[in-house]
Write a protein that holds these residues in place. Structure first.
Motif, short mmCIF file in Angstrom:
data_model
loop_
_atom_site.label_atom_id
_atom_site.label_comp_id
_atom_site.label_asym_id
_atom_site.label_seq_id
_atom_site.Cartn_x
_atom_site.Cartn_y
_atom_site.Cartn_z
N PRO A 9 0.84 -1.10 -0.13
CA PRO A 9 0.06 0.10 0.15
C PRO A 9 0.96 1.13 0.06
CG PRO A 9 -0.54 -1.54 1.77
CD PRO A 9 0.69 -1.98 1.21
N ALA A 10 0.35 2.31 -0.74
CA ALA A 10 1.31 3.45 -0.75
C ALA A 10 1.15 4.22 0.69
CB ALA A 10 0.73 4.30 -1.94
N GLN A 11 2.12 4.84 1.05
CA GLN A 11 1.90 5.51 2.30
C GLN A 11 1.73 7.19 1.65
OE1 GLN A 11 5.09 4.56 4.57
NE2 GLN A 11 3.86 3.03 5.59
N ARG A 12 0.65 7.85 2.15
CA ARG A 12 0.45 9.41 1.85
C ARG A 12 0.88 9.88 3.34
NH1 ARG A 12 -1.77 11.87 -2.49
NH2 ARG A 12 -1.03 9.95 -3.45
N ARG A 13 1.62 11.11 3.33
CA ARG A 13 1.76 11.68 4.61
C ARG A 13 1.14 13.02 4.31
NH1 ARG A 13 4.52 9.10 8.31
NH2 ARG A 13 5.50 7.43 7.74
N TYR A 31 -13.91 1.15 6.21
CA TYR A 31 -14.83 0.80 5.14
C TYR A 31 -13.69 0.70 3.81
CZ TYR A 31 -18.08 1.70 1.03
OH TYR A 31 -18.50 1.64 0.14
N LEU A 32 -13.05 1.65 3.71
CA LEU A 32 -12.25 1.55 2.28
C LEU A 32 -11.32 0.46 2.51
CD1 LEU A 32 -10.42 5.21 2.22
CD2 LEU A 32 -12.58 4.21 0.99
N ASN A 33 -10.93 0.19 3.60
CA ASN A 33 -10.01 -1.22 4.00
C ASN A 33 -10.96 -2.44 3.49
OD1 ASN A 33 -8.04 0.26 4.71
ND2 ASN A 33 -8.31 0.01 7.16
N GLU A 34 -12.06 -2.40 4.04
CA GLU A 34 -13.04 -3.76 3.80
C GLU A 34 -13.24 -3.84 2.45
OE1 GLU A 34 -17.31 -5.35 5.00
OE2 GLU A 34 -16.53 -3.61 6.21
N LEU A 35 -13.38 -2.70 1.66
CA LEU A 35 -13.77 -2.87 0.10
C LEU A 35 -12.31 -3.38 -0.47
CD1 LEU A 35 -15.23 0.76 -0.86
CD2 LEU A 35 -16.47 -1.70 -0.64
N ASP A 51 -2.67 3.97 -4.57
CA ASP A 51 -2.51 5.20 -4.56
C ASP A 51 -3.87 6.00 -4.51
OD1 ASP A 51 0.12 4.69 -5.25
OD2 ASP A 51 -0.15 4.96 -7.39
N VAL A 52 -4.94 5.52 -5.05
CA VAL A 52 -6.06 6.28 -4.95
C VAL A 52 -6.60 6.17 -3.24
CG1 VAL A 52 -8.83 6.38 -5.39
CG2 VAL A 52 -7.18 5.84 -7.08
N TYR A 53 -6.35 4.95 -2.78
CA TYR A 53 -6.63 4.70 -1.09
C TYR A 53 -5.79 5.67 -0.50
CZ TYR A 53 -6.11 2.59 3.26
OH TYR A 53 -6.01 2.27 4.59
N ALA A 54 -4.37 5.82 -0.64
CA ALA A 54 -3.50 6.81 -0.20
C ALA A 54 -4.01 8.32 -0.35
CB ALA A 54 -2.11 6.49 -0.57
N GLY A 55 -4.50 8.44 -1.31
CA GLY A 55 -5.08 9.87 -1.55
C GLY A 55 -6.25 10.14 -0.96
N THR A 56 -7.00 9.31 -0.82
CA THR A 56 -8.34 9.41 -0.09
C THR A 56 -8.32 9.54 1.68
OG1 THR A 56 -9.36 8.14 -1.72
CG2 THR A 56 -10.71 8.33 0.54
N LEU A 57 -7.22 9.01 2.05
CA LEU A 57 -6.91 9.10 3.49
C LEU A 57 -7.03 10.47 3.99
CD1 LEU A 57 -4.96 5.95 4.40
CD2 LEU A 57 -7.33 6.18 4.87
#
Length: 91
Positions: A9-13, A31-35, A51-57
């Motif tokens: 998983p990408a890490q976004r800071r 919810y994102l993790n479950e998806l 990348d989309v996940y990391a940008g959403t957090l």
């Protein structure tokens, strides 16, 4: 990809540190993790999905409900597109 060739998983800071989710944003993160866990096969790399996940957090951590809801919908659509099951949404 890491040295073993598996997806990470990408890490976004945000501001030099990881985005910390609390309250409703934390549940949205779950919810994102479950998806991701339910819709992606184990060991099947999808770097753009992460990348989309990391940008959403960070957007969830923003605290604005309208921003969070828009980010969740964008994530859902992006994930469906990534796995090839996004229906035609044009009219």
């Amino acid at each position: 990809m890491n040295r073993r060739g598996t997806a990470e998983p990408a890490q976004r800071r945000v501001g030099g540190r990881a985005a910390m989710l609390t309250g409703a944003a934390l549940f949205s993160g779950f919810y994102l993790n479950e998806l991701l866990m339910k819709l992606l096969a184990r060991h099947d790399p999808h770097p753009s999905a992460f990348d989309v996940y990391a940008g959403t957090l960070p957007l969830l951590a923003h605290g604005d409900d309208a921003v969070s809801q828009a980010a969740l919908r964008a994530f859902e659509i992006g994930l469906l597109k990534e796995i090839g099951v996004l229906p035609d949404l044009s009219l």
